[in-house]
Structures are given as structure tokens and as C-alpha cells.
Design an enzyme around this catalytic site. Structure first.
Site, short mmCIF file in Angstrom:
data_model
loop_
_atom_site.label_atom_id
_atom_site.label_comp_id
_atom_site.label_asym_id
_atom_site.label_seq_id
_atom_site.Cartn_x
_atom_site.Cartn_y
_atom_site.Cartn_z
CB CYS A 228 -8.82 7.27 2.54
SG CYS A 228 -8.70 6.98 4.31
CG HIS B 40 -2.00 1.02 1.17
ND1 HIS B 40 -1.80 2.34 0.80
CD2 HIS B 40 -3.33 0.91 1.43
CE1 HIS B 40 -2.96 2.98 0.84
NE2 HIS B 40 -3.90 2.14 1.21
CB CYS C 166 -8.12 4.06 6.56
SG CYS C 166 -9.47 3.60 5.48
CG HIS D 265 -6.99 0.20 -2.87
ND1 HIS D 265 -6.35 1.16 -2.14
CD2 HIS D 265 -8.02 -0.23 -2.11
CE1 HIS D 265 -6.96 1.30 -0.96
NE2 HIS D 265 -7.98 0.46 -0.92
CD GLU E 105 -11.70 -0.47 0.09
OE1 GLU E 105 -10.62 0.13 0.21
OE2 GLU E 105 -12.34 -0.91 1.08
#
Lengths: 645, 645
Positions: free
Chosen positions: B339, B192, B417, B269, B321
Site C-alpha cells: 500500500c 488515517h 488493505c 505510519h 509499519e
């Protein structure tokens, strides 16, 4: 049942496909003779575990005629049974010694695989004999045996093969020995409804009411507390094959939330829901259970008024292949499984047998000419599991939430329920044309055919339906027969005319039927002229997805726009309210003749503050029958088209 | 960085929420002091495993100050770090000894949990020390440490706490010791992305170029062959905690399909993609890497021109996502994670620091007034993870494919998050108002504030933005400062006027900025008048979901219809092209004053062949700011409204 000879070009074509293509092709798949690309139904990524069918091989292993492990889904057996049922209807229509010999061999194989007590489910016999009937919410044992019972009945009726029926009776007796209200029996019911309707058929064929009583017990027991599925799930020892290792699905998915008579909304997995209703109606008729019939009719109304697409498709969400809520009918994410439309046809027939009403025939016809046959390519060898009403190939490829929406029909599926289901429906379409009561012959479908009735009357329907609305009914009888012929006048036919023996007669309908009571003989001739003007259909405004849109229909056929005719960006096209719809006979585009519809349309020129006010070009919109889509270069498709003033 | 005092009522309100509500509330959650209902982000069924946060407790266990097992997601640590970062910005704005003492304690705890070599990830320290850095595509170790590095930098800057920075440097050195081109090191990069942008910040703060070099190595290495993630995945020994026990996600999900310079489409993502771009731009600026910057700018164009909602939301599908494909922007199934909008603001800032252009500020503003703050209720204690543009509560409840679309903001999430990410953005909004070059002060946002620049000039912006477009710039300086003030003129302001010292002046823009070059001192006064007329926004016609629809904006604020004002069946409402849009100041409906917009509209009377031609009533449509939706009785909401002629 008296024999019906189908002469109708439209259905003869489909029945020929079943006989010449689907049955041999599906045999080659289930017997692993063909090297076919197998597609999973929900995902563009094939499941590595389902690389071939193995369905016949599973039976051979269970019969001790081969060695090896079980392979495939838990319900793999049912693919064989549905194939066998389609074979039965085909043989009833037209003898074929080689095919019959092959099918007789399959019957013998099934008999060999069946255990002495009647049990047959190759997964549990091969893999987990200790877990028989221990987790029926998930296991599909009762579903598979139900499918065999249907097949055995049909094959026995078609060929006289007694073994076929004996196997079915032994299965039903085995289930009867294990399930029921008595102490020591399982107080349960099928995870995937199907057995109920099969037991009802078996009761009709054998005259043994114990089978309808067993089906009724299962229907009565379903959804009661303490809950049978919950009890079994708690005690279950899962294997690695379990779908539901992560937990049982919601009770609503399994139609197990409340007793079936308390359901007021079709819910859960669509095929399960509708199969359940088929069984409810049949058992209600057999047992005179008014509350059971009322519940089924209430759910029929819910489905057909609030949860059914214009194509007859049901199941609005891919999550659980399920019903969602009233008026939720998105066009590009729906499920509309081919099996669910087949199930709606089965249900309509059961309702017609119980209580003839034109509305049931209207839906039956909607399914037969749209949502069922859209599941098959015109080559008879490629199939849709999901039948979308709007397709964008890029979305199917790039948005995983739309990966279940295929743009081309795959050759086969890991979960292969749909192709043989459609085969058995098409092969038995002759059984949907008429129903009878003591004093009335009800004609539901306008399929060119000849049918001899028990009262001595033979009725021949001639025409070229669904492309033409002109139908001729002629009669034959040793001596004149006094009876009532009730012909369904479709709700969509705005201006229907008819003649009897050359004289125009007024048409009055009751419950959707035009009743003709008279002496019928060879001198009698009725012509019926249905209104085949193309028409716009507007959705209930609570269906948000269709706001501001129309679909185009002609007779029972739903039309669509396809990119092959209309270019890309189909959502940019609109159909003016005043635009005339013109029909053309098209004998060249597809392998079968179809009637297409054209209209002067508009194409969006660019960003617009108001919808579709500017037109860069005035294209001719070409609509093709929905069932014929995806037989050319893959591209966009949509049923609902923006309307403009 | 020079201090900016924010005086703006709009942002002061939000910053007060962060200080008084979010920070104490989020502390109570991460320290398990509050009994909060925790919602999973994707599902209406809470994950049983995430019943409380345990994030502080994980650190205590890793520090040897408590015993027990790790609990939560792998990235649980990052919730603490983002909270700490928000605290840092809040303390920079306004000292708070008690809060600082609490945060100092957290820093000390983190220092105690950190291993001697700098490593810190409580999941691996507690559960699987042998698997450190062994499966970084999945593990989030680098992500968590990246978040700490950001927090440590911010906390050190705000409070002078040296330990905070020392921890960050030790972490970066630990990662530098394990990752890099040298033999024996891991030739890898974060699963990530986040560490890249944190290392770039650390390089800025410490002056140590080795951190930008490490970040650059990770960016260069990403997507190359032989593929690092694939190699680690092959060798990985999964634990029961693995998300990906069923197989690694597609390389595109992880932005690992091709080298980053070869990407021409934002994919996978969404938060990962945009965080990666933030790091790319920052590192490109630090290292002078033109091809890296070009790639990032190409992807910025792709996102903002083809994959971004009018609200600034990105991530069109809930599956992963993720980004999908160009112009695929469905309004009711999208993800639009809070986010991801925060990330877009971070990216816009990095681009502004690199190359000032008005378009970056336009998007920054779109995010700040819409897609970011919609993630928080006006009470500061309820949060959206997913920010829809159209909501039907029944669909969210009954269609599992829309269960991620919440109708009310939950109190917390299993995967938490978003809330602390939004807190740190709001708390640092003062850092987004200006950037500087050698000879120019760039003003990007119209936030009421006072800022003292290194050149001796102090600029005060007064106004009531975004509700008013009238802004006054006043100046203070010991002695006149000759410089250029470049004020962004928003692309949406059709008729902008201005005065300098009372005299109307023409506005000319270049790259979106109006440049004023002169001597500035206390006698200088600039007034700017942005065009705040409400306006209709029309989408690119390739966005099928918005065909025939408009959205309403005023200034930077996107508006929406909510059921609380307009009744049910919002899709039945339409806005005539000619209908005037009228503004009202509304000080009573919400806990903050807002400007609402009304217009005479139409309501569909019933089924219509053409869209919206009949009107049962002529309702007044009331539009509220999008960020304020879902603060009243739950109901329908939609941003895009049908337009009619």
C-alpha cells in the site's frame, strides 16, 4: 571449600566495585532508599507501574511487619536473594560487621515472611494465597525460592548463620511436599528453570539426596505429555498481573516442547534454557544419569558452536529474549542478556566439575572477560540488560525494534534480574579458578590468587592477566605434595611457552590441559607465557552478519571500536588484512588501566561500487576492550569490523 | 478524461490478471464465497477473530438486509470500496455487463446501508452508533468513507451510475456537517489520512470547492494545539475492539506531532504519511496554497532521497509499519508495505499534475515496475503485504522479529488493505501515462498505448517496455496539431538517442523532459532509444545495510538473486566490479516473459579474514526481476549483492 584469596588487579577492582558500590547501591534500590530512575528493559518508555523496587517492603508486608500491597514484578523477591548471595561471597572474602548485621537482618526478615510450611513468595502471600503453585509456568514461585536456596547456602557457608540454611531447607521441603510423582502431588516443574540447580546445590550441602531426586523428577517430567503447563494454564484463573493473559507462550519458549533429553537445539528464552542446563549437569553428576549429561553436553555444543556471539553473549532475538536458529547472530538487534552470560559461566563451571575439558574453561573465560562484565559500567552503578555488538544511537532512539538496545547503561531496571546476578558472579569469581579430582588440580583461570588445597598444597598465581600473558605459579607446602597440576592452555594461545624451575619445558596438551605431575613444594616455580599477540577472529561464514568482517581479540578480551575514539560512521571504517595490530597500555582513558589496540585503517570516501576501495583518509583505528564500552560520551560501537585486502 | 487504450504486453498482462483473476477472486473473498486461508500481516499465527472477510455481509446487516453482528477490522468496509474502484477502472477499459451488474448491486447495497444523513461505517452502525466520530484517531470512519468517495467517483465516471456519485456526495456532506471550524462542529481530521485526497477528487468532479475547503481545514488543523486526537482520546470510552486500549500511539505515528507545514521529515505510519501528502498536494493545487505544496515537496524529497529503498519501498520498520530515520534502510527487517508503494505512485501523479518534473516520473516508474507489483504473485491470487529486499526463510520461520517477512505470498490477509489497493492501481495505470498543461502534453511512462487528446491529437506509443528501450511514437490528427510533446527521459538512461521522421536529433532535457514543439500529424514519427544496458546501483554510504554492495537494474526494473537460480547461501555470492552483465530473454521460467541478467560471480569458499577473496567455484549469478520473486520454490532472495574487486 577452601578459601581462595584473589590478588589479581583486574578482578580485585571488580570485586571492590561489588563490595563498595554495587552492594550498597543495590541495597538502596531494593530497600527503596534511593531515588533511582528505573528503566524497563525492552522499551524506552518506563513502565509507570515499576517506579521503585519495593522488594524489601514486599517481604515486610508478607512478614506482617508492614501493611500495604505487593508491588513490582512477580519475581521481585529474587532481587533480594541475589543481593544476599553477593553479600555472602563478599563477606567470605572480607569480613564486614556492619554489612553482615544488615544481611542477618534480611535473613531474619525472610524467616519471618516464610510460612510455617516453608512457602515463601510475597506476591502470592499478599495478593493471591489461593493461587499458590496453580500456574507455575508463569508464576516464578519456584524460581524465587530457588534463588533463595542458593543465597541461603552461600550465606550459611560464609557466615555460619544457621537460620539462612534452615529457611532454604524448609523451602525445599515445602516444594518437595507439593511436587513429585506421588498421587496428590503436582507433576510439575518450574516455569523459569533455576530451582533445579538450587536443589542440586542443597543436596551437596546437606547430603540429602531427596533434593537431587526432586530436581531430577522435575527435569524428567519437563516436556512430557499430558503436559503439566498446559493443564495448569487451562485451569488457571488469571489475575490482572498476568503477563500471559493473551495466551501461554510457545512451549519452546519454556523448554517444554519435548522432554529435555530429546532437545537437540537450544531454544526459547535464553536464561531459562541455560539455567535448565546448569541444573541438568549438576543433577546428572549427582545421580550418575549419563543420558541427562549427554543431552546437556549436546546442547552446550549447539550453543557454543552455533548460537553464541564472540563476546559469549547468547540469545539472538529480543522477541522472547531467546535463542533463534543456528548461525543467526545479528549484531544490532540481538538480546545477549547479561544474565544469560552469567548463566553460561555457571554452566561452564558445572561441566568443569563433571568432566574437565579446556573448551569449557575457554568459554568460561570468554564470558568472564566480555559478555558478563559488559553488563556493568566501570562505576558499578549502571547496568546493561542487553549487550549489543553494534550500536547506532539514532537507531536505538528512532526504530522501536531496536529500543531494547541501550546506548548508555541505565541506573536500574523494572525487571532487575541482571545487576544482582552479575554482582554474585563477580563476588564469587574465586570459585571458578580451580576444580579438583582425586589426583589432579585443574586450573581454569589465570586469576592472580592464592589457594590452599586439602592435600596441603598452596598455589599462588601471580601476573597481570588479562593484560599480560606472563604468569608465575609458586607453591607452598609443609612437605612436598605429589600430585598433578593441569593448567588450561587457552585455545587462542598460538605460541605458548613455559618453564619449570627456570628450565624451558615443552607443553603438551590433552583435553586442553597441560598436565604437570611431580612433587610440588616451595622450591617449585612454573612460569607460563601465553601468546598475547592481538589477533583477528573470523566468524563462521554461515553467520551472515559477520561476512567480510573480523573481530579483534587479545588474550581472552574481545575488542571493539567506539565513536569516542574513531569518530562517527564506524561502518565506514575497515581494517586491512595486512595492517599490524599494535598494543598500548592506557592508564588514563578509563578509571581502570586497559590495553588498547591500534591499527592503520581505511575510511570509506563515498559511494563505492566495490567495498572500501577508496580512502579519504587513513585513520588510525583504536580498539578498546568490549567490556569498557559506553563509559564515555554515548556514541556508536561495533565489535565486527569490515576487513579489506 | 480522454480514454487511453493500453496495448503494452507487460501491463496488458497485469490488467488481464486484475480483470480475470483478482476481481473475481477478491469478490469471492469479500463476499465470503471462497474458503481462503487468511493470514495476518504481522504474525505467523492467524488471528482467530479474522477467519473470513464478512465485508459484504457487514453492509447487508447495516442495510437491514441481513441480521448478525459486525465482523472483522474497523476498516473492513474499505475492502469493498477498493474492489469497487478496481472494477470501475476495469469497466472503463473493457465493458463487462455481468461484472457491471454485480457492481451496480453493490452500489445499491451501499446506498441501502447509508444512513439518511449520509453516514456510512458498518462497524459503528452495527456495534456502536453512539460512538460515531467520537474517536477518529482510531476509528477509520473517515478513511472508509474516503475510500468510498474515490470508488464512487471512479464508478460514476466509468459507468454513468448516478447513485454511485450521490452516495459519495452525501457522505462528504455528512462529514462537512460534522467537521469544520464552526462552533459545534468537531475540529478534527482523519486518524488515517485518505479522506483529504478523496475530498479533493470530489471537488474536481463536482466543482464544489467546499470539499477542498473541508480537506484544507483538516490539513490545517492537523497537529495543532489543543490537540484534537488527545482531547477525543481522553473522553473516549473504549470498546473491546480497540487497538489502542493500552494507550494512544505516539503523535508522530499519526502525523499529528506538529502542523503539517512544520514537518521536515516523513514520520510515523508510512501509508498514513504518504496518503496525507497526496491530499496535501492535491488540495494545495486546488486552493493555490504555496506553503502546503512546499511542505509536501520537502517531504517528498526527504522520502525519495533518504527513506526510500531502491525498489521504491518505504517504511523501514515493522514497528508501526513506519518511517524511521534518514538512511535507515535495513533489507531484511523492513516493512515496505505494498500500500505504501501504491501511495507513492498516487503522490507522484499528484506532483506531476501540479508541477511536471522528470524526477516524479522516475519515482512513479520505480514504484510501478518494482515495489507495487511485487505485492502480487504472477497468478494474481496471492499477495505480499510486506516486500522485503532480503529474505532467509529460516529467519522468517524462527525469529519472531522477522515473522512479518513472508517467504511466499499468502492468499489473503486479516488486514486486507494491500490486494485491492494494488488492483485499483494496476487497473488505472492508463491514467498515469500522460498529464497535460495548456500548451504541453507530458509523457511520463513508456507504456504501449493509444490516447486521444482534447486538442485533436492521438498519440500511439509502441514498444516492448520495460524489456526493450526502443519506443516508437506515431500520431493521428484530423489536421496538424501545433503543440509541445514533453517526453520524460529517465535519469537512469545514460545514452539516449532519438529520431524524428527518420533523422537523428539531439536530446536536450529540462526538468527531466525532452520537449518537441512542432506540428504533429500522421506523417510525424518519433523513435526513442533508451539505454537498457544493465547497470550496478550503489547506495548512499550512510545506508549501512548496503555498504560494499550493489544492486542490479536494467531500465526501470530492479533485479534480485533468488535461491531457485543461485542455490542456497546467497550472502556468499559476490559480483566482481568488472564482471560483465549479460541479458537473456527468458520465456519459460515464469508465466510471463522476462529479461534475466547473468554475470560471472564468486562464491565464498569458507571463513575469510578479508571479504570474498577466495572462490570455491565461479558460479554464474542469475538475476531475475524483483517483482517476479517468490513465484517458484520458496527460498532465499536478495536485492543487494556484495561487490568485490
Amino acid at each position: 571449600m577452601s578459601k581462595t584469596t584473589v590478588t589479581d588487579p583486574f578482578w580485585q577492582g571488580y570485586r571492590q566495585l561489588v563490595r563498595e558500590r554495587m552492594i550498597p547501591y543495590q541495597w538502596s534500590v531494593i530497600s527503596d532508599e534511593a531515588d533511582v530512575h528505573i528503566e524497563t528493559e525492552n522499551d524506552n518508555t518506563p513502565i509507570a507501574a515499576i517506579e521503585h523496587s519495593h522488594a524489601i517492603q514486599n517481604l515486610k508486608i508478607a512478614a506482617g511487619q508492614a501493611t500495604g500491597d505487593f508491588y513490582g514484578f512477580w519475581f521481585q523477591d529474587s532481587d533480594v536473594y541475589k543481593w544476599l548471595e553477593a553479600v555472602a561471597y563478599t563477606l567470605a572474602d572480607e569480613p564486614d560487621a556492619a554489612l553482615q548485621a544488615k544481611a542477618d537482618g534480611v535473613i531474619a526478615l525472610i524467616a519471618a515472611a516464610q510460612e510455617p510450611d516453608g512457602y515463601l513468595d510475597t506476591y502470592f502471600q499478599i495478593r493471591a494465597p489461593q493461587r499458590k503453585f496453580q500456574h507455575v509456568s508463569e508464576s516464578h514461585e519456584l524460581y524465587c525460592m530457588g534463588h533463595y536456596i542458593e543465597a541461603g547456602i552461600a550465606y550459611h557457608a560464609a557466615t555460619g548463620n544457621e537460620q539462612a540454611l534452615t529457611i532454604a531447607v524448609k523451602m525445599a521441603d515445602c516444594i518437595d511436599a507439593h511436587f513429585g510423582p506421588e498421587a496428590g502431588k503436582l507433576h510439575g516443574y518450574p516455569g523459569h528453570p533455576e530451582l533445579e540447580l538450587a536443589l542440586a546445590k542443597l543436596a551437596d550441602v546437606t547430603g540429602a539426596t531427596k533434593y537431587s531426586q526432586l530436581a531430577k523428577y522435575m527435569l524428567d517430567q519437563r516436556g512430557t505429555q499430558p503436559n503439566f503447563f498446559a493443564q495448569q494454564a487451562k485451569a488457571a484463573t488469571h489475575s490482572g498481573d498476568s503477563y500471559w493473559a493473551g495466551g501461554e507462550p510457545a512451549a519452546a519458549y519454556l523448554q517444554n516442547r519435548v522432554p529435555v533429553r530429546d532437545l537437540d537445539h537450544a531454544e526459547g528464552h535464553a536464561v531459562r534454557m541455560v539455567y535448565l542446563l546448569v541444573g541438568m549437569v549438576h543433577v546428572a553428576r549427582q545421580t550418575g544419569d549419563a543420558s541427562l549429561l549427554d543431552a546437556a553436553k549436546r546442547l552446550w555444543q549447539d550453543i557454543t558452536q552455533k548460537q553464541m556471539y564472540v563476546t559469549g553473549g547468547v540469545g539472538a532475538t529480543s522477541a522472547g529474549e531467546a535463542f533463534t536458529f543456528d548461525y543467526d547472530l545479528p549484531n544490532d538487534t540481538m538480546y545477549c542478556e547479561t544474565c544469560a552470560s552469567c548463566a553460561m559461566a555457571f554452566l561452564a563451571k558445572q561441566l568443569l566439575l563433571t568432566e574437565p575439558k579446556g573448551e569449557y574453561g575457554d568459554v568460561l573465560e570468554r564470558e568472564l572477560y566480555n559478555g558478563t562484565i559488559s553488563g556493568m559500567a566501570l562505576d558499578g552503578e549502571h547496568f546493561f540488560y542487553v549487550n549489543p555488538l553494534a550500536v547506532n544511537p539514532e537507531a536505538s532512539a528512532k526504530d522501536p525494534t531496536k529500543s531494547h538496545v541501550k546506548v548508555t547503561r541505565p541506573a536500574w531496571f523494572g525487571c532487575a534480574c541482571c545487576p544482582p546476578n552479575l554482582a554474585r558472579l563477580v563476588a564469587s569469581v574465586d570459585q571458578y579458578i580451580y576444580t579438583e579430582s582425586a589426583d589432579t588440580i585443574y586450573n581454569h583461570l589465570f586469576i592472580g590468587s592464592t589457594r590452599q588445597f586439602a592435600n596441603g598444597l598452596t598455589i599462588t598465581i601471580d601476573g597481570n592477566y588479562p593484560w599480560s600473558g606472563d604468569l608465575t605459579y609458586t607453591f607452598a607446602a609443609e612437605q612436598p605434595v605429589a600430585t598433578t597440576l593441569a593448567i588450561r592452555i587457552p585455545a587462542w594461545s598460538q605460541h605458548t611457552t613455559a618453564t619449570i624451575n627456570g628450565t624451558a619445558v615443552p607443553i603438551q596438551t590433552e583435553d586442553g590441559f597441560w598436565r604437570i605431575t611431580r612433587q610440588f613444594d616451595a622450591t617449585t616455580k612454573i612460569t607460563l607465557h601465553l601468546d598475547m599477540a592481538p589477533r583477528r577472529v573470523v566468524a563462521d561464514p554461515r553467520i551472515t552478519a559477520d561476512l567480510g568482517k573480523v573481530s579483534v581479540m587479545r588474550g581472552p578480551v574481545v575488542y571493539c571500536l567506539e565513536q569516542a575514539d574513531n569518530g562517527p560512521h564506524l561502518p565506514w571504517l575497515s581494517l586491512p588484512t595486512s595492517a599490524p595490530l599494535t598494543t598500548q597500555v592506557d592508564t588514563t582513558t578509563f578509571s581502570v588501566p586497559v590495553t588498547t589496540i591500534t591499527a592503520p585503517g581505511n575510511r570509506l570516501a563515498g559511494p563505492q561500487a566495490a567495498p572500501y576501495t577508496a580512502t579519504a583518509s587513513a585513520p588510525t583505528l583504536t580498539f578498546i576492550p568490549y567490556f569498557a564500552w559506553a563509559n564515555r560520551t554515548p556514541g556508536e560501537m561495533q565489535v565486527w569490523v569490515t576487513a579489506n585486502a
